[in-house]
Design an enzyme around this catalytic site. Structure first.
Site, short mmCIF file in Angstrom:
data_model
loop_
_atom_site.label_atom_id
_atom_site.label_comp_id
_atom_site.label_asym_id
_atom_site.label_seq_id
_atom_site.Cartn_x
_atom_site.Cartn_y
_atom_site.Cartn_z
N THR A 18 -13.70 -11.08 -137.69
CA THR A 18 -12.23 -11.02 -137.85
C THR A 18 -11.76 -9.56 -137.86
O THR A 18 -10.71 -9.23 -137.33
CB THR A 18 -11.80 -11.68 -139.18
OG1 THR A 18 -12.42 -12.95 -139.30
CG2 THR A 18 -10.30 -11.86 -139.25
N ARG A 22 -19.44 -6.29 -139.74
CA ARG A 22 -19.80 -6.16 -141.16
C ARG A 22 -21.19 -6.74 -141.39
O ARG A 22 -21.47 -7.85 -140.97
CB ARG A 22 -18.79 -6.88 -142.05
CG ARG A 22 -17.45 -6.24 -141.98
CD ARG A 22 -16.46 -6.85 -142.94
NE ARG A 22 -15.14 -6.35 -142.60
CZ ARG A 22 -14.02 -6.71 -143.18
NH1 ARG A 22 -14.04 -7.59 -144.19
NH2 ARG A 22 -12.85 -6.23 -142.82
N SER A 114 -13.93 -3.40 -146.00
CA SER A 114 -12.70 -3.81 -146.66
C SER A 114 -12.90 -4.30 -148.09
O SER A 114 -13.41 -3.56 -148.92
CB SER A 114 -12.01 -4.87 -145.81
OG SER A 114 -10.73 -5.13 -146.30
N HIS A 115 -12.57 -5.57 -148.34
CA HIS A 115 -12.61 -6.10 -149.70
C HIS A 115 -14.03 -6.53 -150.11
O HIS A 115 -14.24 -6.97 -151.23
CB HIS A 115 -11.68 -7.30 -149.82
CG HIS A 115 -12.04 -8.39 -148.86
ND1 HIS A 115 -11.79 -8.29 -147.51
CD2 HIS A 115 -12.67 -9.56 -149.04
CE1 HIS A 115 -12.24 -9.38 -146.90
NE2 HIS A 115 -12.78 -10.16 -147.81
N ASP A 278 -6.93 -3.08 -151.86
CA ASP A 278 -8.35 -3.43 -151.69
C ASP A 278 -9.21 -2.22 -151.31
O ASP A 278 -8.75 -1.08 -151.34
CB ASP A 278 -8.52 -4.56 -150.67
CG ASP A 278 -8.24 -4.09 -149.25
OD1 ASP A 278 -7.43 -3.15 -149.09
OD2 ASP A 278 -8.82 -4.65 -148.31
N ASP A 280 -10.29 -0.82 -148.56
CA ASP A 280 -9.84 0.13 -147.54
C ASP A 280 -8.33 0.33 -147.53
O ASP A 280 -7.78 0.95 -146.62
CB ASP A 280 -10.34 -0.30 -146.16
CG ASP A 280 -9.79 -1.66 -145.75
OD1 ASP A 280 -9.48 -2.47 -146.64
OD2 ASP A 280 -9.66 -1.92 -144.54
N ASP A 282 -5.68 -1.71 -147.19
CA ASP A 282 -4.70 -2.40 -146.34
C ASP A 282 -4.13 -3.66 -147.00
O ASP A 282 -3.15 -4.21 -146.53
CB ASP A 282 -5.27 -2.70 -144.94
CG ASP A 282 -6.56 -3.49 -144.97
OD1 ASP A 282 -7.04 -3.82 -146.07
OD2 ASP A 282 -7.11 -3.76 -143.88
N ARG A 283 -4.74 -4.12 -148.09
CA ARG A 283 -4.21 -5.32 -148.75
C ARG A 283 -3.33 -4.94 -149.94
O ARG A 283 -3.45 -3.83 -150.47
CB ARG A 283 -5.35 -6.20 -149.27
CG ARG A 283 -6.22 -6.75 -148.18
CD ARG A 283 -7.20 -7.76 -148.73
NE ARG A 283 -7.96 -8.32 -147.62
CZ ARG A 283 -8.58 -9.49 -147.65
NH1 ARG A 283 -8.58 -10.20 -148.76
NH2 ARG A 283 -9.24 -9.93 -146.60
N THR A 345 -5.76 -15.77 -137.32
CA THR A 345 -6.11 -14.90 -138.44
C THR A 345 -6.66 -13.55 -137.94
O THR A 345 -7.48 -13.52 -137.03
CB THR A 345 -7.16 -15.60 -139.31
OG1 THR A 345 -6.56 -16.76 -139.87
CG2 THR A 345 -7.67 -14.71 -140.42
N GLU A 364 -0.15 -11.83 -143.61
CA GLU A 364 -1.14 -12.88 -143.73
C GLU A 364 -1.20 -13.32 -145.19
O GLU A 364 -0.92 -12.53 -146.11
CB GLU A 364 -2.51 -12.38 -143.32
CG GLU A 364 -2.61 -11.97 -141.87
CD GLU A 364 -4.06 -11.72 -141.47
OE1 GLU A 364 -4.69 -12.65 -140.94
OE2 GLU A 364 -4.57 -10.61 -141.71
N SER A 366 -3.70 -13.63 -146.86
CA SER A 366 -4.82 -12.97 -147.51
C SER A 366 -4.44 -11.59 -148.06
O SER A 366 -5.21 -10.65 -147.96
CB SER A 366 -5.97 -12.83 -146.52
OG SER A 366 -5.51 -12.17 -145.34
N LYS A 377 -2.32 -3.60 -141.47
CA LYS A 377 -1.62 -3.97 -142.68
C LYS A 377 -1.71 -2.79 -143.64
O LYS A 377 -2.58 -1.93 -143.48
CB LYS A 377 -2.18 -5.26 -143.27
CG LYS A 377 -3.68 -5.30 -143.54
CD LYS A 377 -4.06 -6.72 -143.94
CE LYS A 377 -5.50 -6.81 -144.41
NZ LYS A 377 -6.41 -7.29 -143.36
N ARG A 497 -12.74 -21.74 -145.94
CA ARG A 497 -11.42 -21.54 -146.52
C ARG A 497 -10.57 -22.77 -146.23
O ARG A 497 -10.50 -23.23 -145.09
CB ARG A 497 -10.73 -20.32 -145.91
CG ARG A 497 -11.53 -19.03 -146.02
CD ARG A 497 -10.60 -17.81 -145.88
NE ARG A 497 -11.32 -16.57 -145.61
CZ ARG A 497 -12.02 -15.89 -146.51
NH1 ARG A 497 -12.13 -16.32 -147.74
NH2 ARG A 497 -12.62 -14.76 -146.17
#
Ligand code: VG1
Ligand code: CO
Length: 544
Positions: A18, A22, A114-115, A278, A280, A282-283, A345, A364, A366, A377, A497
């Site tokens: 996505t 990773r 990321s998270h 988060d 990185d 972006d959230r 997504t 999103e 998320s 984001k 999910r």
């Protein structure tokens, strides 16, 4: 410069998910040339970058600095004219996007998972962003993967490590390597969008907030902007020091993982406003006093209030949300008479819509919200947007959301995650659902009836590219929905999910607790997908 050609062999698992590639940190550390293969495959998929600028930085997780030194040497050997690196090797994802655009770079690498938790036994990741500052679209990520399947060599050179601690410039052969301070570039952009004077006055009037940096990348940005620039009291930003293991935490800003913040905001005498970002940056999570704003509602509130904020005062070209995100923003778009696009997504699907001027805001479920100011984001941007609205409207977070529901109705929404389940079984579950999809329409579920069921596919309205298999939807006649997807960001097993939504126009029913309001749909989701049979779980690991 002495360019060295190093022989290497392919790995079969380098298809980006996505949001980039990773893997466990040890995969990058212990598999020879694992990072180099991916970086060279990216360069080999691109054309026309000779002499141009590359941006490199990451969220500071374990392995960040070492990866940066490797990429800088490879960029020089492959012929980039200039490499811009964030000071200390740090760049939040939105700041990387900002820097790529501001310095008209050819593209950039963001080192982040990321998270996902960080550390030698946790996760690492790498993602390529294109000239527009956004995540590479699928045609590039697919080309990278194809190259990675036939790679035979990579290019590097002998050079001293770059001093990441000091802003300034050095040369590797013909390539200039510049260490920059990305915080000032990012802060400058925020200042153009928001009414900093109004926010400053809000803090001066005694308004209090708590921002949780979760020991990840946003801490220094939040300190500089919220405390230094906007005058929020010292201590407003907690967990502000980025750490290579994010303090041992899970830097995902939600009610489960942002524990310290949640305790403060739901405890006695909380500040007026709470927020977190988060790994990185972006959230974002938005909280009021004893009140949680779902990310889907947050996007809708920002859209409905956009013209009160300087950067968006002329209105919105359009909006977009990912398919599993609630339709709250659709209601606002309808009222404003603008188009709302529904994408798969992942942020890579918003880029074309923004480049073509079709949308201004997008988001999103998320915990991702953003606009066309960059192509990622942006966590802190969302927080400043809310602060600007709070400063202008002089109402509490909860009052703003309650009023929004009154006007537009409430899209009651939850996501249930079943983490770390067996991958093959999870895929079987999805296939089983897919096989039975066509039998569902017209079936009665309590008082509801199933209108249709499909596997979401998307045709990009700008370039016509297609994405298929993006999540199984069960849509009911009253607008309620259940969506099933497997995560594309995990590094172990699979994560299922399940997204559940119901629209409630009747304001006397808006206060019902979310899980209670959705109880029948949740039970139906469990039975129709046979979740327990396939995953061995009767309950989700995380509910957001
Ligand atoms: C998750 C989210 C998705 C988001 C992606 C990257 O993906 O659901 O909405 O775009 O993470 O966000 P998935 O495939 O695991 O559901 V981040 O902040 O991890 O870059
Ligand atoms: Co992120």
């Amino acid at each position: 410069m002495d360019i060295k050609t190093i022989a290497t062999t392919p790995y079969d698992d380098q298809r980006p998910g996505t949001s980039g590639l990773r893997k466990k940190t040890r995969v990058f550390l212990e598999k020879p040339n694992y990072l180099e293969n991916f970086v060279q495959s990216t360069f080999d998929s691109l054309e026309g970058f000779k002499g141009k600028t590359l941006v490199v930085g990451g969220d500071g997780r374990y392995g960040n600095k070492r990866a940066i030194q490797t990429i800088v040497r490879m960029a020089a050997a492959n012929g980039f004219g200039r490499v811009l690196v964030g000071k200390y090797g740090l760049l939040s994802t939105p700041a990387a996007s900002c820097v790529i655009r501001k310095y008209q770079a050819f593209g950039g690498f963001i080192l982040s998972a990321s998270h996902n938790p960080a550390g030698i036994d946790e996760d690492f990741g790498i993602k390529y962003n294109a000239t527009n500052g956004g995540p590479a679209p699928e045609k590039i990520t697919e080309a990278i993967y194809q190259h990675s399947q036939r790679i035979e060599r990579y290019l590097t050179c002998e050079a001293e490590d770059i001093h990441l601690e000091k802003v300034g410039s050095t040369q590797i052969g013909d390539t200039e390597v510049v260490v920059i301070n990305p915080i000032s570039d990012y802060a400058e952009l925020m200042q153009k969008l928001f009414d900093f004077d109004a926010i400053r006055a809000l803090f001066q009037s005694g308004f209090r907030m708590c921002f949780d940096g979760m020991h990840a990348i946003t801490g220094p940005y939040a300190k500089a902007i919220l405390e230094k620039e906007l005058g929020a009291p010292q201590g407003t930003v907690i967990n502000h020091m980025p750490r290579p293991d994010f303090g041992g935490g899970h830097p995902d800003p939600n009610l489960t993982y942002a524990e310290k913040l949640v305790k403060i905001m739901f405890g006695p005498k909380p500040p007026e406003f709470g927020a977190a970002s988060d790994g990185d940056g972006d959230r974002n999570m938005i909280l009021g006093q004893h009140f949680f704003v779902t990310p889907s509602d947050s996007l809708a509130v920002l859209a409905a209030n956009a013209t009160r904020v300087p950067g968006y005062k002329d209105g919105l070209a359009g909006v977009a949300r990912s398919m599993p995100t609630s339709a709250a923003v659709d209601q606002v778009a309808k009222a404003l008479g603008i188009t709302c696009y529904e994408t798969p997504t992942g942020w890579k699907f918003f880029g074309n819509l923004m480049d073509a001027g079709k949308i201004t805001l997008c988001g999103e479920e998320s915990f991702g919200t953003g606009s066309d100011h960059v192509r990622e984001k942006d966590g802190l941007w969302a927080v400043l947007f809310w602060l600007n609205i709070l400063a202008v409207r002089k109402m509490s977070v909860e009052a703003i959301v309650q009023e929004h529901w009154q006007k537009y109705g409430r899209n009651i929404y939850t996501r249930h995650d079943f983490e770390g389940v067996d991958k093959a079984r999870a895929e079987d579950m999805m296939q089983n659902l897919r096989n039975r999809m066509h039998t569902l329409p017209d079936r009665a579920v309590g008082t509801l009836r199933i209108a249709y069921s499909d596997d979401f596919s998307y045709t990009d309205p700008v370039d016509g590219s297609k994405a298929t298999g993006q999540g199984i939807r069960i849509q009911f006649n009253d607008g309620s929905r259940i969506v099933f997807r497997l995560s594309g960001t995990g590094t172990e097993g699979a994560t299922l999910r399940v997204y559940i939504e119901r629209y409630e126009a009747d304001s006397t029913k808006h206060q019902t607790e979310t899980q209670t309001a959705l109880k029948d749909l949740i039970a139906f989701a469990h039975s129709i997908a046979e979740i327990e049979k396939y995953t061995g779980r009767s309950k989700p690991t995380v509910i957001t």
